[in-house]
Design a protein around this motif. Structure first.
Motif, PDB file in Angstrom:
ATOM      1  N   ILE A   1      33.014  47.776 -23.351  1.00 28.13           N
ATOM      2  CA  ILE A   1      32.440  47.824 -22.004  1.00 28.13           C
ATOM      3  C   ILE A   1      33.284  46.966 -21.073  1.00 28.13           C
ATOM      4  CG2 ILE A   1      30.438  47.249 -20.567  1.00 28.13           C
ATOM      5  CD1 ILE A   1      28.668  47.775 -23.004  1.00 28.13           C
ATOM      6  N   VAL A   2      33.593  47.498 -19.903  1.00 23.40           N
ATOM      7  CA  VAL A   2      34.335  46.759 -18.875  1.00 23.40           C
ATOM      8  C   VAL A   2      33.528  46.794 -17.585  1.00 23.40           C
ATOM      9  CG1 VAL A   2      36.407  46.726 -17.449  1.00 23.40           C
ATOM     10  CG2 VAL A   2      36.595  47.227 -19.894  1.00 23.40           C
ATOM     11  N   VAL A   3      33.347  45.627 -16.971  1.00 23.17           N
ATOM     12  CA  VAL A   3      32.614  45.509 -15.716  1.00 23.17           C
ATOM     13  C   VAL A   3      33.475  44.731 -14.725  1.00 23.17           C
ATOM     14  CG1 VAL A   3      30.416  44.930 -14.633  1.00 23.17           C
ATOM     15  CG2 VAL A   3      30.500  45.302 -17.110  1.00 23.17           C
ATOM     16  N   VAL A   4      33.733  45.317 -13.574  1.00 28.00           N
ATOM     17  CA  VAL A   4      34.519  44.656 -12.532  1.00 28.00           C
ATOM     18  C   VAL A   4      33.623  44.427 -11.325  1.00 28.00           C
ATOM     19  CG1 VAL A   4      36.496  44.844 -10.980  1.00 28.00           C
ATOM     20  CG2 VAL A   4      36.658  45.733 -13.315  1.00 28.00           C
ATOM     21  N   GLY A   5      33.539  43.170 -10.885  1.00 26.89           N
ATOM     22  CA  GLY A   5      32.697  42.847  -9.739  1.00 26.89           C
ATOM     23  C   GLY A   5      32.805  41.378  -9.393  1.00 26.89           C
ATOM     24  N   ASN A   6      32.033  40.946  -8.413  1.00 23.41           N
ATOM     25  CA  ASN A   6      32.023  39.549  -7.995  1.00 23.41           C
ATOM     26  C   ASN A   6      30.771  38.895  -8.564  1.00 23.41           C
ATOM     27  OD1 ASN A   6      32.556  37.153  -6.734  1.00 23.41           O
ATOM     28  ND2 ASN A   6      31.991  37.847  -4.692  1.00 23.41           N
ATOM     29  N   PHE A   7      30.891  38.322  -9.766  1.00 22.30           N
ATOM     30  CA  PHE A   7      29.743  37.807 -10.490  1.00 22.30           C
ATOM     31  C   PHE A   7      29.784  36.286 -10.615  1.00 22.30           C
ATOM     32  CE2 PHE A   7      30.097  42.101 -12.405  1.00 22.30           C
ATOM     33  CZ  PHE A   7      28.829  42.564 -12.086  1.00 22.30           C
ATOM     34  N   SER A   8      28.637  35.651 -10.469  1.00 25.24           N
ATOM     35  CA  SER A   8      28.490  34.250 -10.843  1.00 25.24           C
ATOM     36  C   SER A   8      28.146  34.199 -12.328  1.00 25.24           C
ATOM     37  CB  SER A   8      27.372  33.596 -10.031  1.00 25.24           C
ATOM     38  OG  SER A   8      26.123  34.195 -10.359  1.00 25.24           O
ATOM     39  N   ALA A   9      28.216  33.019 -12.917  1.00 23.23           N
ATOM     40  CA  ALA A   9      27.873  32.878 -14.335  1.00 23.23           C
ATOM     41  C   ALA A   9      26.442  33.316 -14.621  1.00 23.23           C
ATOM     42  CB  ALA A   9      28.114  31.435 -14.787  1.00 23.23           C
ATOM     43  N   PRO A  10      25.447  32.939 -13.798  1.00 28.24           N
ATOM     44  CA  PRO A  10      24.074  33.411 -14.066  1.00 28.24           C
ATOM     45  C   PRO A  10      23.952  34.933 -14.004  1.00 28.24           C
ATOM     46  CG  PRO A  10      24.023  31.536 -12.577  1.00 28.24           C
ATOM     47  CD  PRO A  10      25.461  31.940 -12.695  1.00 28.24           C
ATOM     48  N   LEU A  11      24.670  35.565 -13.099  1.00 33.40           N
ATOM     49  CA  LEU A  11      24.600  37.018 -12.999  1.00 33.40           C
ATOM     50  C   LEU A  11      25.242  37.689 -14.204  1.00 33.40           C
ATOM     51  CD1 LEU A  11      25.318  37.655  -9.220  1.00 33.40           C
ATOM     52  CD2 LEU A  11      23.144  37.435 -10.402  1.00 33.40           C
ATOM     53  N   ILE A  12      26.308  37.094 -14.716  1.00 31.79           N
ATOM     54  CA  ILE A  12      26.929  37.620 -15.935  1.00 31.79           C
ATOM     55  C   ILE A  12      25.953  37.550 -17.095  1.00 31.79           C
ATOM     56  CG2 ILE A  12      28.702  37.152 -17.674  1.00 31.79           C
ATOM     57  CD1 ILE A  12      30.605  36.453 -15.403  1.00 31.79           C
ATOM     58  N   ASP A  13      25.281  36.411 -17.218  1.00 30.03           N
ATOM     59  CA  ASP A  13      24.298  36.268 -18.291  1.00 30.03           C
ATOM     60  C   ASP A  13      23.147  37.256 -18.126  1.00 30.03           C
ATOM     61  OD1 ASP A  13      25.768  34.231 -19.413  1.00 30.03           O
ATOM     62  OD2 ASP A  13      24.634  32.623 -18.439  1.00 30.03           O
ATOM     63  N   ASP A  14      22.705  37.428 -16.888  1.00 26.97           N
ATOM     64  CA  ASP A  14      21.592  38.343 -16.631  1.00 26.97           C
ATOM     65  C   ASP A  14      21.973  39.780 -16.976  1.00 26.97           C
ATOM     66  OD1 ASP A  14      18.957  39.069 -15.295  1.00 26.97           O
ATOM     67  OD2 ASP A  14      20.349  40.157 -14.007  1.00 26.97           O
ATOM     68  N   PHE A  15      23.166  40.194 -16.569  1.00 28.15           N
ATOM     69  CA  PHE A  15      23.566  41.569 -16.834  1.00 28.15           C
ATOM     70  C   PHE A  15      23.870  41.778 -18.318  1.00 28.15           C
ATOM     71  CE2 PHE A  15      26.552  45.264 -16.390  1.00 28.15           C
ATOM     72  CZ  PHE A  15      25.583  46.158 -15.951  1.00 28.15           C
ATOM     73  N   THR A  16      24.383  40.744 -18.975  1.00 29.00           N
ATOM     74  CA  THR A  16      24.613  40.849 -20.418  1.00 29.00           C
ATOM     75  C   THR A  16      23.294  41.085 -21.153  1.00 29.00           C
ATOM     76  OG1 THR A  16      26.541  39.381 -20.276  1.00 29.00           O
ATOM     77  CG2 THR A  16      25.568  39.694 -22.454  1.00 29.00           C
ATOM     78  N   GLU A  17      22.228  40.452 -20.695  1.00 29.39           N
ATOM     79  CA  GLU A  17      20.909  40.695 -21.294  1.00 29.39           C
ATOM     80  C   GLU A  17      20.487  42.144 -21.094  1.00 29.39           C
ATOM     81  OE1 GLU A  17      17.940  37.982 -19.961  1.00 29.39           O
ATOM     82  OE2 GLU A  17      19.055  36.185 -20.584  1.00 29.39           O
ATOM     83  N   LYS A  18      20.750  42.687 -19.928  1.00 28.60           N
ATOM     84  CA  LYS A  18      20.430  44.094 -19.673  1.00 28.60           C
ATOM     85  C   LYS A  18      21.249  45.003 -20.583  1.00 28.60           C
ATOM     86  CE  LYS A  18      18.944  43.872 -14.803  1.00 28.60           C
ATOM     87  NZ  LYS A  18      18.567  42.451 -14.803  1.00 28.60           N
ATOM     88  N   LEU A  19      22.517  44.672 -20.761  1.00 25.70           N
ATOM     89  CA  LEU A  19      23.366  45.452 -21.656  1.00 25.70           C
ATOM     90  C   LEU A  19      22.852  45.392 -23.093  1.00 25.70           C
ATOM     91  CD1 LEU A  19      26.883  44.445 -20.278  1.00 25.70           C
ATOM     92  CD2 LEU A  19      25.882  46.732 -20.211  1.00 25.70           C
ATOM     93  N   GLU A  20      22.448  44.202 -23.500  1.00 28.22           N
ATOM     94  CA  GLU A  20      21.917  44.044 -24.848  1.00 28.22           C
ATOM     95  C   GLU A  20      20.669  44.892 -25.042  1.00 28.22           C
ATOM     96  OE1 GLU A  20      21.129  43.058 -28.654  1.00 28.22           O
ATOM     97  OE2 GLU A  20      22.969  42.521 -27.570  1.00 28.22           O
ATOM     98  N   HIS A  21      19.820  44.898 -24.051  1.00 25.06           N
ATOM     99  CA  HIS A  21      18.569  45.659 -24.144  1.00 25.06           C
ATOM    100  C   HIS A  21      18.840  47.159 -24.263  1.00 25.06           C
ATOM    101  CE1 HIS A  21      14.418  46.815 -23.496  1.00 25.06           C
ATOM    102  NE2 HIS A  21      14.783  47.573 -22.468  1.00 25.06           N
TER     103      HIS A  21
END
Length: 465
Positions: free
Chosen positions: A234-254
Motif C-alpha cells: 500500500i502506498v499513500v501520498v499526502g500531507n499527514f501529521s503523525a496522528p493522522l498516519i496512526d489514525d489512517f493505519t488503524e482504518k487500513l488495519e480494520h
C-alpha cells in the motif's frame, strides 16, 4: 510506444529539496480523516518524508509526505501483474480490477458515479506487466468517505452479470477501434512477436483472441487470488501529521488487516531477445502514411549501463529528428524508447511514415552519425534534460506515488528514485559512448533489430526493410 516511461517515474534530489523548502513556508494544518483533523495537523510536529507501517498480516504501508498539498493519492499494489497470467487470459486482471471498482455490496454503480461527481474524486486501476494497481485520488477532507467506498469495492465487489456484460460490450467496441487503428495494430503485433513465449506476451488489455475466454467466474477467481496479503503493498501520498498516519493505519488495519497470506510465486522474467527480421502487416486505415517500430537489445532496468544507455538514446533521438524528420521529411514523429518492465527491449518508434523507399537507410545513417566528440561537449546538457524530466514527473501527487511504487517494485526501496540524479551526474562520456557502441551501433551496422511495419497492403512492399 513513447520515450522511456521509467525516465518519468523517477524523482531527483532537486525535487526533494524543493518540496522540503516549500514545506518550511507552508502551514501544516490540513483537513484530516476526521472532523478534528485541522487542529491535530496544526499541533503535530512534522514527520519524516517516508513513514513505513505494517498491518497485522504484514502488508507494508508506505506514507509519503507531499507537504502543502490537499490531495491524497492511495494505491493498492498487486505483485505479479499480467506476467502471472497465460496469454490466453490477456486483459483478465484489468477486467477484474475495473469491475471491482464499479460496484460493491454497499455501493451501486450509479451511486459511485454520483459520489465521484459530487466529491470530485476518482477510483482507478491499471494493469502492468510486473504489478497492477487499484486506488483513488481525493481531497484530503473526503479521505474517510472515499476510502470506505474504495475498500468496500475491493473487499466485497458486486461482480454482477449486468456490470460484466456492460463492460464486455465496451471492450468489444475498444477492440474494434484498436484493430482499425494502425497504431493499435502495431502495438498488438509487438506483443505477439517481440514478447512471444515470454511472460510479457500477456497483454494488459483484452485482445481479440482472449475476449472469448474471459468469464465472470474467472474474474471472481482472480479477485480471490489478488486478495492475498503476500501480493499486496500500500502506498499513500499526502500531507499527514503523525496522528493522522496512526489514525489512517488503524482504518487500513480494520479493512485490509484480515486479508490472509497465501502461497504465491512471482513469475521468472527472462531477458528479452529479438530476431533480425521484418514483419509487414496490412491495415487499410493507415491511409497515406505508415507506422513502424524497430526492436533491439538494450540493458536491463537495474543494469549499471542503463543510465548511460538512456543518455545515449537522447543523442540518437535528436539525430533521428534532425535527419529523418526535418531534413528528409520522411516521417511525422520518430523517437527511441524502451518497452517492458523488469526487463527491457529497446524500440525506435515512427508514426506517419511517408518516405518509405529510403526509410530504413535514413534511420541507420542517422544512428551511424553519432559523434563521440559531441558527447564530451553536450553531456551536461543531456544530463540536465534527463534530470528535468525526472523532476517534472514528481510535480503531481500521482506522479510521486508512481515514483514510489516503481522504486519499491524494481529497486527494492521506496526512496530509490530520490537518488537517481546522483547516478545521472556521475555518468562519464566514455560510458555513454560504450553504451552507443554496444546497443545502437549493431542496429546500424549489423541489422540487429526486428522491424514491424503497418501500412496499407499496396504500400508494404515499398519499405526498404
Amino acid at each position: 510506444m513513447k520515450n522511456d516511461k521509467s525516465f518519468k517515474y523517477l524523482k531527483t534530489i532537486l525535487a526533494r529539496t524543493f518540496l522540503l523548502s516549500l514545506a518550511l513556508s507552508l502551514s501544516l494544518s490540513l483537513s484530516s480523516c476526521g472532523s478534528t483533523g485541522n487542529v491535530e495537523a496544526a499541533k503535530a510536529a512534522p514527520v519524516e518524508d517516508f513513514t513505513i507501517k505494517h498491518l497485522s498480516n504484514e502488508i507494508p504501508v508506505v506514507f509519503k509526505q507531499n507537504r502543502g498539498s490537499k490531495i491524497v493519492v492511495f494505491r493498492l499494489v498487486f505483485e505479479g501483474g499480467t506476467s502471472a497470467l497465460d496469454s490466453s487470459m490477456s486483459g483478465l486482471e484489468d477486467l477484474t480490477l475495473n469491475l471491482a471498482l464499479r460496484a460493491s455490496d454497499m455501493y451501486s454503480y450509479e451511486d459511485i458515479q454520483h459520489r465521484e461527481y459530487e466529491k470530485s474524486f476518482s477510483l482507478s486501476s491499471s494493469s502492468g506487466k510486473d504489478y497492477s494497481t487499484a486506488g483513488f485520488i481525493c481531497i484530503q477532507r473526503d479521505l474517510s468517505e472515499v476510502f470506505n467506498i474504495f475498500s468496500s469495492c475491493m473487499l466485497n465487489p458486486l461482480f454482477s452479470e449486468e456490470d460484466y456484460s456492460r463492460r464486455m460490450n465496451e471492450i468489444a467496441d475498444e477492440i474494434s477501434r484498436k484493430n482499425a487503428d494502425p497504431s493499435g495494430t502495431l502495438g498488438l503485433a509487438i506483443t505477439k512477436n517481440v514478447f512471444k513465449d515470454h511472460p510479457y506476451g500477456t497483454a494488459g488489455s483484452v485482445t481479440e483472441d482472449s475476449y472469448k475466454n474471459l468469464t465472470l467466474n474467472l474474474v471472481k477467481g482472480l479477485h480471490t487470488s489478488l486478495m492475498n496479503a503476500l501480493r499486496i503493498k500500500i502506498v499513500v501520498v499526502g500531507n499527514f501529521s503523525a496522528p493522522l498516519i496512526d489514525d489512517f493505519t488503524e482504518k487500513l488495519e480494520h479493512k485490509f488487516g484480515g486479508i490472509p497470506r497465501k502461497a504465491f510465486s512471482l513469475p521468472r522474467i527472462a531477458k528479452i531477445s529479438v530476431n533480425n527480421e521484418a514483419i509487414r502487416i496490412a491495415n487499410e486505415q493507415a491511409g497515406e502514411t505508415g507506422y513502424v517500430a524497430g526492436m533491439y537489445s538494450c540493458p536491463s532496468r537495474d543494469s549499471d549501463e542503463y543510465i548511460p544507455y538512456a543518455i545515449a538514446s537522447m543523442f540518437i533521438d535528436d539525430l533521428l529528428y534532425a535527419q529523418v524528420r526535418e531534413q528528409a521529411g520522411a516521417v511525422y514523429s520518430i523517437n527511441t524508447g524502451v518497452l517492458g518492465g523488469k526487463e527491457f527491449v529497446g524500440v525506435i518508434s515512427a508514426y506517419r511514415v511517408s518516405g518509405r523507399e529510403q526509410f530504413k537507410k535514413l534511420i541507420l545513417n542517422a544512428i551511424s552519425s553519432f559523434d563521440e566528440e559531441a558527447v564530451e561537449k553536450k553531456l551536461d546538457q543531456y544530463k540536465n534534460k534527463y534530470i528535468s524530466s525526472i523532476f517534472n514527473s514528481s510535480q503531481t501527487a500521482s506522479g510521486v506515488a508512481a515514483n514510489v511504487i516503481t522504486s519499491m517494485e524494481y529497486y527494492g526501496s521506496e526512496q530509490a528514485y530520490l537518488h537517481r540524479s546522483e547516478a545521472i551526474r556521475a555518468v562519464q562520456p566514455a560510458q555513454v559512448i560504450n553504451a552507443y557502441k554496444k546497443y545502437f551501433e549493431p542496429v546500424a551496422k549489423e541489422n540487429a533489430a526486428l522491424w514491424i511495419i503497418v501500412d496499407r497492403e499496396e504500400n508494404l512492399s515499398e519499405y526498404d526493410f
